[in-house]
Design an enzyme around this catalytic site. Structure first.
Site, PDB file in Angstrom:
ATOM      1  N   ARG A 168       0.828  -1.208   0.000  1.00 50.91           N
ATOM      2  CA  ARG A 168       0.000   0.000   0.000  1.00 50.91           C
ATOM      3  C   ARG A 168       0.863   1.259   0.000  1.00 50.91           C
ATOM      4  O   ARG A 168       0.401   2.336  -0.348  1.00 50.91           O
ATOM      5  CB  ARG A 168      -0.891   0.037   1.264  1.00 50.91           C
ATOM      6  CG  ARG A 168      -1.922  -1.054   1.346  1.00 50.91           C
ATOM      7  CD  ARG A 168      -3.169  -0.568   2.078  1.00 50.91           C
ATOM      8  NE  ARG A 168      -3.038  -0.487   3.521  1.00 50.91           N
ATOM      9  CZ  ARG A 168      -3.373  -1.468   4.351  1.00 50.91           C
ATOM     10  NH1 ARG A 168      -3.850  -2.600   3.872  1.00 50.91           N
ATOM     11  NH2 ARG A 168      -3.263  -1.322   5.648  1.00 50.91           N
ATOM     12  N   ARG A 172       9.795   6.547  -2.860  1.00 47.20           N
ATOM     13  CA  ARG A 172      10.042   7.590  -3.864  1.00 47.20           C
ATOM     14  C   ARG A 172      11.478   8.097  -3.791  1.00 47.20           C
ATOM     15  O   ARG A 172      11.996   8.283  -2.689  1.00 47.20           O
ATOM     16  CB  ARG A 172       9.094   8.778  -3.646  1.00 47.20           C
ATOM     17  CG  ARG A 172       7.627   8.388  -3.715  1.00 47.20           C
ATOM     18  CD  ARG A 172       6.762   9.617  -3.947  1.00 47.20           C
ATOM     19  NE  ARG A 172       5.365   9.244  -3.893  1.00 47.20           N
ATOM     20  CZ  ARG A 172       4.514   9.646  -2.948  1.00 47.20           C
ATOM     21  NH1 ARG A 172       4.922  10.471  -2.000  1.00 47.20           N
ATOM     22  NH2 ARG A 172       3.271   9.243  -2.967  1.00 47.20           N
ATOM     23  N   ARG A 244      -8.274  -6.446  14.000  1.00 46.90           N
ATOM     24  CA  ARG A 244      -7.580  -5.625  14.993  1.00 46.90           C
ATOM     25  C   ARG A 244      -8.514  -4.474  15.353  1.00 46.90           C
ATOM     26  O   ARG A 244      -9.192  -3.903  14.480  1.00 46.90           O
ATOM     27  CB  ARG A 244      -6.285  -5.045  14.415  1.00 46.90           C
ATOM     28  CG  ARG A 244      -5.272  -6.093  14.048  1.00 46.90           C
ATOM     29  CD  ARG A 244      -4.683  -6.801  15.230  1.00 46.90           C
ATOM     30  NE  ARG A 244      -3.683  -5.982  15.928  1.00 46.90           N
ATOM     31  CZ  ARG A 244      -3.141  -6.332  17.089  1.00 46.90           C
ATOM     32  NH1 ARG A 244      -3.537  -7.423  17.736  1.00 46.90           N
ATOM     33  NH2 ARG A 244      -2.212  -5.559  17.625  1.00 46.90           N
ATOM     34  N   ARG A 274       0.524   5.572  16.633  1.00 46.01           N
ATOM     35  CA  ARG A 274       0.565   6.942  16.114  1.00 46.01           C
ATOM     36  C   ARG A 274      -0.241   7.873  17.004  1.00 46.01           C
ATOM     37  O   ARG A 274      -1.089   7.436  17.788  1.00 46.01           O
ATOM     38  CB  ARG A 274       0.091   7.003  14.665  1.00 46.01           C
ATOM     39  CG  ARG A 274      -1.307   6.495  14.430  1.00 46.01           C
ATOM     40  CD  ARG A 274      -1.608   6.450  12.922  1.00 46.01           C
ATOM     41  NE  ARG A 274      -2.955   5.968  12.698  1.00 46.01           N
ATOM     42  CZ  ARG A 274      -3.502   5.762  11.503  1.00 46.01           C
ATOM     43  NH1 ARG A 274      -2.811   5.997  10.408  1.00 46.01           N
ATOM     44  NH2 ARG A 274      -4.720   5.320  11.386  1.00 46.01           N
ATOM     45  N   TYR A 343      -9.953  -4.799   3.636  1.00 49.18           N
ATOM     46  CA  TYR A 343      -9.482  -3.440   3.892  1.00 49.18           C
ATOM     47  C   TYR A 343      -9.941  -2.593   2.714  1.00 49.18           C
ATOM     48  O   TYR A 343      -9.583  -2.869   1.572  1.00 49.18           O
ATOM     49  CB  TYR A 343      -7.950  -3.450   3.974  1.00 49.18           C
ATOM     50  CG  TYR A 343      -7.346  -2.091   4.223  1.00 49.18           C
ATOM     51  CD1 TYR A 343      -7.057  -1.676   5.513  1.00 49.18           C
ATOM     52  CD2 TYR A 343      -7.058  -1.236   3.175  1.00 49.18           C
ATOM     53  CE1 TYR A 343      -6.507  -0.434   5.745  1.00 49.18           C
ATOM     54  CE2 TYR A 343      -6.514   0.017   3.398  1.00 49.18           C
ATOM     55  CZ  TYR A 343      -6.240   0.402   4.687  1.00 49.18           C
ATOM     56  OH  TYR A 343      -5.698   1.630   4.920  1.00 49.18           O
ATOM     57  N   ASP A 345     -10.442   1.375   1.146  1.00 53.03           N
ATOM     58  CA  ASP A 345     -10.378   2.833   1.224  1.00 53.03           C
ATOM     59  C   ASP A 345     -11.765   3.392   0.936  1.00 53.03           C
ATOM     60  O   ASP A 345     -12.602   2.738   0.302  1.00 53.03           O
ATOM     61  CB  ASP A 345      -9.379   3.363   0.191  1.00 53.03           C
ATOM     62  CG  ASP A 345      -7.937   3.182   0.650  1.00 53.03           C
ATOM     63  OD1 ASP A 345      -7.700   3.180   1.871  1.00 53.03           O
ATOM     64  OD2 ASP A 345      -7.051   3.033  -0.213  1.00 53.03           O
TER      65      ASP A 345
HETATM   66  N1  UDP Z   1       3.483   0.877   8.260  1.00 53.44           N
HETATM   67  C1  UDP Z   1       4.629   0.856   9.034  1.00 53.44           C
HETATM   68  N2  UDP Z   1       5.130   2.045   9.501  1.00 53.44           N
HETATM   69  C2  UDP Z   1       4.542   3.225   9.248  1.00 53.44           C
HETATM   70  C3  UDP Z   1       3.370   3.259   8.460  1.00 53.44           C
HETATM   71  C4  UDP Z   1       2.873   2.058   7.980  1.00 53.44           C
HETATM   72  O1  UDP Z   1       5.172  -0.208   9.305  1.00 53.44           O
HETATM   73  O2  UDP Z   1       5.042   4.247   9.711  1.00 53.44           O
HETATM   74  C5  UDP Z   1       2.959  -0.420   7.762  1.00 53.44           C
HETATM   75  C6  UDP Z   1       1.943  -1.016   8.758  1.00 53.44           C
HETATM   76  O3  UDP Z   1       2.068  -2.424   8.748  1.00 53.44           O
HETATM   77  C7  UDP Z   1       0.622  -0.589   8.170  1.00 53.44           C
HETATM   78  C8  UDP Z   1       0.902  -0.657   6.663  1.00 53.44           C
HETATM   79  O4  UDP Z   1       2.266  -0.241   6.538  1.00 53.44           O
HETATM   80  O5  UDP Z   1      -0.437  -1.450   8.561  1.00 53.44           O
HETATM   81  C9  UDP Z   1      -0.002   0.199   5.808  1.00 53.44           C
HETATM   82  O6  UDP Z   1       0.096   1.548   6.227  1.00 53.44           O
HETATM   83  P1  UDP Z   1      -1.087   2.586   6.110  1.00 53.44           P
HETATM   84  O7  UDP Z   1      -0.524   3.923   6.397  1.00 53.44           O
HETATM   85  O8  UDP Z   1      -1.782   2.359   4.815  1.00 53.44           O
HETATM   86  O9  UDP Z   1      -2.026   2.134   7.328  1.00 53.44           O
HETATM   87  P2  UDP Z   1      -3.476   2.688   7.783  1.00 53.44           P
HETATM   88  O10 UDP Z   1      -3.501   4.172   7.596  1.00 53.44           O
HETATM   89  O11 UDP Z   1      -4.469   1.950   6.955  1.00 53.44           O
HETATM   90  O12 UDP Z   1      -3.535   2.303   9.231  1.00 53.44           O
END
Ligand code: UDP
Length: 379
Positions: A168, A172, A244, A274, A343, A345
């Site tokens: 996902r 870059r 989860r 986060r 999952y 969007d």
């Molecule tokens: N991920 C990570 N570190 C980060 C951001 C994302 O390891 O700082 C991994 C994590 O396993 C996550 C996946 O990448 O579930 C997809 O990230 P995304 O930002 O799409 O997660 P969401 O916003 O759906 O929680």
């Protein structure tokens, strides 16, 4: 009858109502919009994403035009930072991240060669999250940015997770730090709840909040669209599909706490994944005080809110059995994240809901049987 007043239910309800059908939209919660529900915090006036942040982004012009019919979308670009190993780095991994992390001043081609030299590529196609990360960014960045975060997010070692979770995210070799690569991105000016309320505001739509619907209640309707959990609809008779869930630890701060909307935490010792600072999701508004959420993921129990479908091999097998059960029935279609255990969007949810409504209207026209799933469930 629409079970669930989230995006799927609202879009299908609206499309059927406009085609002249009378529809009932029921939701067990006291509000519409499902997990994208937003609410203005009474103390600070900040628009809060009650079930965690939602950012609308899409390449689908029709979907973008559709949501813009019901709400004014304000310009918003998601830029995420991560605190890891004592530094703050830019996400998704871009040239700034690479130069910051390695204390370098490389140009794009140099960085590309530098990362390629650190990547561990086996000959086979990467199957797990860990294999994908090692091939994609190399061990140092994997351990700093992805390993700890992913263990906290999923409660599993990245070697046990599919590569698709990491796919996902982009990598870059320029300074573009827009988290999403889509053409259209924005935030509804007055929140997602108002967007969904506007969709549901139609004389042919009756909304019943605080009204859980079970299989036994569904008789008497021409057709049911269920956006609730597919396993719950069948009383978990084949087992529970794993999710989860998230615990949000809310706190307020007088001023600007972190200077951005989303700060990830990569270190495994930090218990949260986060911190979201909600006023930064509405950059066109001005607020002195701030509302923040610390996100603590954990396994979803029977009374918790399901967020992320886990979708490992055992769950996928169970899902296959529920799909077969659903296909054996008539008069019901499963939609959305919970109804199809994927999952999704928000833009994909809207796209699938539009397609589902059109399929239904065509079936009514021709007398054909409406399928149990209108979405493509492969993958
Ligand atoms: N991920 C990570 N570190 C980060 C951001 C994302 O390891 O700082 C991994 C994590 O396993 C996550 C996946 O990448 O579930 C997809 O990230 P995304 O930002 O799409 O997660 P969401 O916003 O759906 O929680």
């Amino acid at each position: 009858m629409l079970v669930g007043a989230g995006l799927s239910g609202a879009v299908i309800g609206r499309e059927l109502a406009e085609a002249g059908h009378r529809v009932t939209v029921a939701d067990s919660r006291p509000h519409v919009a499902g997990n994208c529900h937003t609410e203005r915090d009474a103390g600070t006036g900040v628009m809060v994403h009650v079930y965690g942040p939602h950012i609308f982004h899409t390449d689908d012009e029709e979907v973008w035009a559709y949501v813009n019919r019901f709400a004014r979308f304000m310009p918003y670009t998601n830029r995420v930072k991560i605190t890891a190993q004592g530094q703050v780095l830019s996400l998704p991994v871009n040239l700034h991240t690479i130069n910051q992390f390695f204390g370098a001043a490389m140009r794009p081609e140099e960085a590309r060669a530098f990362i390629a030299a650190r990547c561990e590529a086996s000959t086979a196609e990467p199957r797990t999250f860990e294999e994908q990360a090692l091939r994609f960014v190399g061990r140092e960045l994997y351990e700093a940015l992805f390993k700890g975060y992913t263990m906290k997010q999923w409660g599993r070692h990245p070697a046990k997770l599919p590569a698709s979770v990491l796919k996902r995210l982009p990598l870059r070799f320029d300074y573009d730090d827009n988290y999403f690569a889509h053409r259209f991105q924005g935030m509804p000016q007055h929140g997602y709840t108002q967007l969904v309320e506007a969709m549901l505001d139609h004389p042919n739509i009756e909304v019943r909040l605080g009204t859980p619907v079970r299989r036994a209640d569904a008789g008497g309707y021409d057709h049911v669209f269920n956006a609730g959990p597919i396993d719950g609809w069948f009383d978990h008779c084949l087992g529970r599909l794993g999710y989860r869930t998230l615990d949000f630890h809310r706190f307020v701060h007088d001023g600007d706490y972190q200077g951005c909307a989303v700060m990830n935490y990569g270190d495994p010792e930090v218990p949260w994944t986060r911190v979201t600072e909600h006023k930064h999701f509405s950059p066109w508004e001005r607020h002195d005080a701030s509302v923040l959420y610390r996100e603590h993921p954990r396994e979803c129990g029977p009374d918790d809110i399901p967020y992320y479908p886990i979708r490992l091999a055992t769950e996928k097998q169970m899902l296959g059995d529920y799909i077969a059960l659903a296909r054996a029935g008539r008069g019901i279609t499963f939609v959305g994240r919970l109804g199809t255990y994927r999952y999704l969007d928000m833009d994909v949810t809207v796209r699938e809901a539009l397609d589902t409504a059109r399929t239904y209207l065509a079936c009514v026209e021709t007398g054909a049987e409406m399928p149990a799933f209108a979405a493509n469930l492969s993958g």
